[in-house]
Motif scaffolding. Sequence first.
Motif, PDB file in Angstrom:
ATOM      1  N   VAL A 136      41.205  40.493  37.631  1.00 16.78           N
ATOM      2  CA  VAL A 136      40.853  41.201  38.869  1.00 16.78           C
ATOM      3  C   VAL A 136      40.073  42.468  38.544  1.00 16.78           C
ATOM      4  CG1 VAL A 136      41.790  42.433  40.866  1.00 16.78           C
ATOM      5  CG2 VAL A 136      42.771  40.232  40.177  1.00 16.78           C
ATOM      6  N   ALA A 137      40.522  43.196  37.538  1.00 13.56           N
ATOM      7  CA  ALA A 137      39.822  44.421  37.143  1.00 13.56           C
ATOM      8  C   ALA A 137      38.383  44.124  36.728  1.00 13.56           C
ATOM      9  CB  ALA A 137      40.572  45.111  36.005  1.00 13.56           C
ATOM     10  N   ARG A 138      38.179  43.037  36.002  1.00 13.53           N
ATOM     11  CA  ARG A 138      36.817  42.663  35.584  1.00 13.53           C
ATOM     12  C   ARG A 138      35.963  42.279  36.790  1.00 13.53           C
ATOM     13  NH1 ARG A 138      37.411  37.831  31.717  1.00 13.53           N
ATOM     14  NH2 ARG A 138      35.124  38.001  31.678  1.00 13.53           N
ATOM     15  N   MET A 139      36.527  41.505  37.719  1.00 16.70           N
ATOM     16  CA  MET A 139      35.767  41.083  38.899  1.00 16.70           C
ATOM     17  C   MET A 139      35.383  42.282  39.754  1.00 16.70           C
ATOM     18  SD  MET A 139      37.597  37.450  39.990  1.00 16.70           S
ATOM     19  CE  MET A 139      39.145  38.198  40.508  1.00 16.70           C
ATOM     20  N   TYR A 140      36.353  43.176  39.946  1.00 13.47           N
ATOM     21  CA  TYR A 140      36.096  44.338  40.794  1.00 13.47           C
ATOM     22  C   TYR A 140      35.072  45.267  40.150  1.00 13.47           C
ATOM     23  CZ  TYR A 140      37.029  48.516  43.583  1.00 13.47           C
ATOM     24  OH  TYR A 140      36.893  49.613  44.402  1.00 13.47           O
ATOM     25  N   ALA A 141      35.214  45.501  38.850  1.00 18.53           N
ATOM     26  CA  ALA A 141      34.263  46.364  38.148  1.00 18.53           C
ATOM     27  C   ALA A 141      32.852  45.792  38.207  1.00 18.53           C
ATOM     28  CB  ALA A 141      34.707  46.552  36.695  1.00 18.53           C
ATOM     29  N   ALA A 142      32.741  44.467  38.079  1.00 16.84           N
ATOM     30  CA  ALA A 142      31.421  43.827  38.161  1.00 16.84           C
ATOM     31  C   ALA A 142      30.821  43.994  39.549  1.00 16.84           C
ATOM     32  CB  ALA A 142      31.542  42.352  37.799  1.00 16.84           C
ATOM     33  N   PHE A 143      31.669  43.891  40.578  1.00 20.48           N
ATOM     34  CA  PHE A 143      31.184  43.991  41.956  1.00 20.48           C
ATOM     35  C   PHE A 143      30.707  45.403  42.276  1.00 20.48           C
ATOM     36  CE2 PHE A 143      31.899  44.514  46.564  1.00 20.48           C
ATOM     37  CZ  PHE A 143      31.160  43.445  47.050  1.00 20.48           C
ATOM     38  N   ARG A 191      36.703  32.005  34.423  1.00 20.19           N
ATOM     39  CA  ARG A 191      36.934  33.448  34.543  1.00 20.19           C
ATOM     40  C   ARG A 191      35.625  34.225  34.380  1.00 20.19           C
ATOM     41  NH1 ARG A 191      41.148  31.102  31.924  1.00 20.19           N
ATOM     42  NH2 ARG A 191      43.266  31.516  32.711  1.00 20.19           N
ATOM     43  N   THR A 192      34.883  33.897  33.342  1.00 21.93           N
ATOM     44  CA  THR A 192      33.592  34.550  33.129  1.00 21.93           C
ATOM     45  C   THR A 192      32.645  34.264  34.280  1.00 21.93           C
ATOM     46  OG1 THR A 192      33.839  34.479  30.731  1.00 21.93           O
ATOM     47  CG2 THR A 192      31.600  34.676  31.588  1.00 21.93           C
ATOM     48  N   GLU A 193      32.681  33.024  34.779  1.00 21.09           N
ATOM     49  CA  GLU A 193      31.799  32.664  35.889  1.00 21.09           C
ATOM     50  C   GLU A 193      32.170  33.414  37.174  1.00 21.09           C
ATOM     51  OE1 GLU A 193      29.024  30.907  35.900  1.00 21.09           O
ATOM     52  OE2 GLU A 193      29.231  30.779  33.725  1.00 21.09           O
ATOM     53  N   ALA A 249      29.552  39.951  40.330  1.00 19.29           N
ATOM     54  CA  ALA A 249      28.457  40.855  39.973  1.00 19.29           C
ATOM     55  C   ALA A 249      27.230  40.558  40.827  1.00 19.29           C
ATOM     56  CB  ALA A 249      28.121  40.727  38.489  1.00 19.29           C
ATOM     57  N   SER A 250      26.924  39.280  41.004  1.00 20.53           N
ATOM     58  CA  SER A 250      25.787  38.879  41.831  1.00 20.53           C
ATOM     59  C   SER A 250      25.987  39.283  43.286  1.00 20.53           C
ATOM     60  CB  SER A 250      25.594  37.359  41.725  1.00 20.53           C
ATOM     61  OG  SER A 250      24.600  36.915  42.629  1.00 20.53           O
ATOM     62  N   TYR A 251      27.203  39.072  43.797  1.00 18.09           N
ATOM     63  CA  TYR A 251      27.481  39.445  45.188  1.00 18.09           C
ATOM     64  C   TYR A 251      27.417  40.959  45.369  1.00 18.09           C
ATOM     65  CZ  TYR A 251      29.454  34.683  45.334  1.00 18.09           C
ATOM     66  OH  TYR A 251      29.656  33.326  45.252  1.00 18.09           O
ATOM     67  N   LEU A 283      39.784  48.297  46.204  1.00 19.88           N
ATOM     68  CA  LEU A 283      40.788  47.386  45.654  1.00 19.88           C
ATOM     69  C   LEU A 283      42.172  47.976  45.847  1.00 19.88           C
ATOM     70  CD1 LEU A 283      41.783  44.987  43.902  1.00 19.88           C
ATOM     71  CD2 LEU A 283      41.265  46.402  41.886  1.00 19.88           C
ATOM     72  N   HIS A 284      43.074  47.175  46.445  1.00 22.93           N
ATOM     73  CA  HIS A 284      44.483  47.561  46.542  1.00 22.93           C
ATOM     74  C   HIS A 284      45.301  46.537  45.774  1.00 22.93           C
ATOM     75  CE1 HIS A 284      48.294  49.028  47.956  1.00 22.93           C
ATOM     76  NE2 HIS A 284      48.599  47.845  48.461  1.00 22.93           N
TER      77      HIS A 284
END
Length: 364
Positions: free
Chosen positions: A195-202, A161-163, A169-171, A211-212
């Motif tokens: 999902v919220a963490r991934m989207y916020a990082a992006f 999950r962290t990865e 974030a990198s992308y 995001l939908h």
Amino acid sequence: MNEQVILIPAGPDLSASLQTTVFRPNGPGPFPLLIINHGKDAGNPHLQQRERFIFMATAFVKRGYAVMVPMRQGFASSTGTYADHGCDMTANGRAQAADVLDAVAFAQSQDWIDADRIVIAGQSYGGLAAIALGTQAVPGVRGLINVAGGLRDDANDCNWRTELVRAFASYGDANKIPSLWLYGANDSLFSPALVARMYAAFVGNGGHARLHEFGAFKRDAHGMLASRDGEKIWWTETARFLRQVDMPTEQVYAVGPPPAPPKTDFAKVDDIAAVPYLSERGREAYREYLAKLTPRAFAVSPSGAWCWAEEGEDPDTRALATCAKKSKQPCQLYSVDDYVVWRGNSGAEAAGGALGGNGPTANP
């Protein structure tokens, strides 16, 4: 749909071949293109079946698109070696994106493809690959559609999950192509919190995405794209996104599935005693079948064999085919979705008869 399977050269020296399903409208084109990228099943990727994404492909062919579904290196009948970077999700996504870029290059060399109008979609691991591809400015690629994108790896104490958050974030930091993200509330792999963490990082690192979150979908939103009913969920937001990146959305062709077997008045679908040939175990299976999701189908044989299939592509065909593997007598469809199609012992052809099968249930 003009379906065919082709081989696309891939890899640093183009020595590998990607088994690729192609759908396209009639005529010479050039057609705008959708490339759909698959996920990864557990186990050996070479044992994974060729993906077709028939419901999404049909929706796009109706609107004048050609569609390509490449199996990446090491998957299904593609050659080459599956690239596995363990818990390094950033590297995993980039490795898979390399094959997608080879598919784009091949497509742009074809005179029936409009090289300037391309959209790339991906489900699960394919969604991660699509967003990874977006770190490069690829001429002609106008947008990315990420459907439940990510990769789960529970091996070797991987903090996946962290990865994943780190990968997105990198992308986002290098993002060049806008994207639409589609995630459901009851996704079995990627929770709304993740999902919220991934989207916020992006987006927090500069990525361009919308995001939908579409709520719960059947038993598991992760499989939404493979469901006949999924188009009701994903098309509205997808059409909005396509218009934003100046891609077609209007239907220009009549494309549809083969007609379903007609309903009969033999019995009500929930009349378990009316189903012919079944033993008590078979009637228990039919009772279980009645609780399954549509689309679904139940097949029976005079030998007492039975089989059901639910969701995914062509459950009636799958139910008959699985039944046919073990029964020496013809199987027929008894029920499809919420109605009975059985016509009696002499109605094999009308009811969708095929060479017979046996009793174990057939899941998608």
